[in-house]
Design a protein around this motif. Structure first.
Motif, PDB file in Angstrom:
ATOM      1  N   LEU A  35       0.831  -1.197   0.000  1.00 23.33           N
ATOM      2  CA  LEU A  35       0.000   0.000   0.000  1.00 23.33           C
ATOM      3  C   LEU A  35       0.869   1.252   0.000  1.00 23.33           C
ATOM      4  O   LEU A  35       0.667   2.171  -0.799  1.00 23.33           O
ATOM      5  N   GLU A  36       1.845   1.293   0.891  1.00 24.17           N
ATOM      6  CA  GLU A  36       2.691   2.487   0.998  1.00 24.17           C
ATOM      7  C   GLU A  36       3.488   2.707  -0.283  1.00 24.17           C
ATOM      8  O   GLU A  36       3.627   3.823  -0.759  1.00 24.17           O
ATOM      9  N   LEU A  37       4.008   1.604  -0.806  1.00 26.46           N
ATOM     10  CA  LEU A  37       4.809   1.731  -2.020  1.00 26.46           C
ATOM     11  C   LEU A  37       3.941   2.235  -3.168  1.00 26.46           C
ATOM     12  O   LEU A  37       4.369   3.114  -3.936  1.00 26.46           O
ATOM     13  N   ALA A  38       2.739   1.725  -3.295  1.00 26.45           N
ATOM     14  CA  ALA A  38       1.871   2.153  -4.388  1.00 26.45           C
ATOM     15  C   ALA A  38       1.537   3.639  -4.252  1.00 26.45           C
ATOM     16  O   ALA A  38       1.727   4.423  -5.195  1.00 26.45           O
ATOM     17  N   VAL A  39       1.103   4.046  -3.067  1.00 28.70           N
ATOM     18  CA  VAL A  39       0.680   5.444  -2.881  1.00 28.70           C
ATOM     19  C   VAL A  39       1.853   6.401  -3.109  1.00 28.70           C
ATOM     20  O   VAL A  39       1.783   7.326  -3.925  1.00 28.70           O
ATOM     21  N   TRP A  40       2.956   6.172  -2.406  1.00 29.54           N
ATOM     22  CA  TRP A  40       4.082   7.101  -2.484  1.00 29.54           C
ATOM     23  C   TRP A  40       4.858   6.948  -3.777  1.00 29.54           C
ATOM     24  O   TRP A  40       5.399   7.928  -4.301  1.00 29.54           O
TER      25      TRP A  40
END
Lengths: 267, 249
Positions: A35-40
């Motif tokens: 999730l974090e990798l996708a968003v950022w």
């Protein structure tokens, strides 16, 4: 199998049996890193395309994000493994069995490292597919950085579990918020020099700050000794953190036996 | 410690801050004995069990279990004893079989599958082996707790209110299992209970605690006779209840 090894295996078995029956828990291994990798990652790609941010800077930020998941997964893997036995009021039964506190810590460390490996692998594959970033291109330094961040996460988790043993479930909130609180000081996305001078000493006592300084040096093509010096400092600080938090855990364990903490777990 | 004693406690005391919740407790438990700890809520029964298990550190006194100093060599003793309490949990999402297997690993039980199957059969748990612990009734969970406590065939079994809040049939299954364990193993059992009929039937000897002190000790019938009361309930009211005469200091 020797009894000591069988006791370690028992804790792996306990968590394996739990995860086998609970797919949301299993999903949680990879959920946050992805999730974090996708968003950022998409945010950085957008900025690099529309705000003139250098492509290398975007790559650096995504790599930093990817490695930061090591610290997060290490901390969460250990702390949640411990909390599973707190939530079920199971610690009392565990600690009257032949299981020693050090064995529980070793087993929880192993479980946390599995979580780090699963989360990092999933996020690294995603980074390669979505952002054409091959973190393995960074060589052994990437693995050293990941390991140092994971150990920092474990050290902090030891401290949090010590606080839970000492103060009860009131300290549980730290499991979910501590890493977010130290992210600004860890200088994940910017150099230490970017911080106000008053905060820099606090940042420099964190192993993560040195890991990310090393990562930026690596991306900037700095000489290897500089990268090694930063990673060496991170390793030293990790060691100090582990010693400090390990002592805190053993102190909290002894205090719980003194106060009756295993009989009535405070909320 | 006398050769016949599995447990010997001398001058045991526990203080939380300046408040002594247990003091001057001395007793011994011999091979094959079932000893009951009775007393009002807060009398010190659970504290005594926790001190014996090393879950609490004593403020005074000595504890020798199976010939070892429990305070200094706890990990030599723990593989040979066991404990259960309805007030401690078991991992709720694990099945009964997985929970017992976890403890079979912790206690290094040989031939674990056969041992688990035998205990499950004896305690009526066979149909529940694949059920998650959290879906079990209180009585079923107590039986799982007892199966866990019997896994390593303990020489000394410590039980905190093993039949608390159970229906008569579940309580009877547990009592029969305890008597069978004693008959087969010859080990000792120390159990706390509020059920006077149960301790009268199960126990060879009783330790009556009041406000953290041992106020009476002996065989159930002998205790009743010595204090001129008809039954254990009357003995409890006379010596152990809140309205009894003050405990000696």
């Amino acid at each position: 199998m020797k009894p000591g090894l069988r006791r370690l295996w028992a804790i792996f078995y306990r968590h394996g049996a739990l995860y086998r029956r609970s797919w949301p828990r299993l999903l949680d291994f990879v959920y946050t890193p992805i999730l974090e990798l996708a968003v950022w990652g998409w945010t950085m790609r957008y900025l690099s395309a529309h705000a003139g941010l250098a492509a290398e800077a975007a790559g650096l930020a995504i790599a930093a994000l990817l490695l930061w998941q090591g610290a997060l997964s290490g901390q969460l893997g250990f702390s949640v493994g411990f909390l599973e036995d707190v939530w079920t009021r199971h610690l009392g039964h565990l600690f009257v069995s032949p299981l020693r506190p050090a064995e529980l810590l070793i087993a929880l460390t192993g479980l946390a490292l599995l979580r780090v490996a699963a989360g990092f692998t999933a996020a690294a594959l995603l980074a390669r597919a979505l952002f054409a970033l091959d973190v393995l291109r960074l060589g052994p330094a990437a693995f050293a950085a990941l390991a140092l961040l994971a150990v920092m996460g474990l050290g902090l988790a030891l401290g949090i579990t010590a606080l839970i043993l000492r103060f009860g479930l009131g300290a549980e909130r730290l499991v979910w918020t501590l890493m977010a609180a130290i992210t600004p000081l860890s200088c994940v996305f910017y150099p230490v020099a970017n911080l106000p001078p008053i905060l820099r000493p606090a940042a420099l006592i964190l192993p993560s700050t040195h890991v990310f300084e090393a990562l930026r040096a690596l991306f900037a093509g700095a000489p290897t000794p500089l990268v090694r010096a930063e990673l060496g400092m991170a390793a030293l600080l990790d060691l100090l953190l582990l010693l400090l938090m390990g002592s805190a855990f053993l102190g909290a364990f002894a205090s719980a036996r003194q106060r009756g903490g295993f009989l009535r777990f405070e909320e | 410690m006398s050769p016949a004693s599995l447990a010997e406690v001398r001058g045991l005391g526990k203080a939380f801050g300046r408040r002594w919740v247990l003091s001057g407790l001395s007793f011994a438990i011999g091979h094959g004995e079932i000893v009951g700890l009775i007393g009002a809520n807060g009398a010190g029964k659970t504290t005594t069990l926790a001190l014996l298990l090393g879950l609490l550190t004593p403020s005074a006194g000595e504890i020798r279990l199976l010939g070892e100093d429990m305070i200094r060599h706890r990990y030599r003793v723990l593989p040979r004893i066991n404990f259960t309490s309805p007030y401690f949990g078991l991992p709720g999402r694990l099945s009964v079989a997985s929970t017992l297997r976890l403890y079979a690993h912790l206690y290094d039980v040989p031939k674990a599958s056969a041992r688990i199957a035998a205990l499950a059969a004896a305690l009526g748990l066979t149909p529940l082996l694949e059920a998650p612990v959290l879906r079990l009734s209180a009585g079923e969970r107590s039986r799982v707790g007892l199966a866990k406590a019997l896994l390593n065939d303990p020489e000394l079994l410590l039980l905190d209110e093993p039949t608390a809040s159970l229906d008569p049939e579940s309580a009877e299954i547990i009592r029969e299992a305890l008597l069978a364990h004693r008959a087969r193993r010859g080990g000792a059992i120390l159990l706390s209970s509020h059920n006077m009929a149960e301790v009268g039937r199960l126990c060879d000897r009783l330790l009556l605690l009041r406000q953290g002190r041992l106020v009476a000790e002996g065989a159930p019938r002998a205790l009743c006779a010595a204090h001129g009361v008809a039954d254990l309930e009357a003995l409890f009211f006379a010596l152990g209840g809140e309205r009894a005469a003050p405990a000696p200091r």
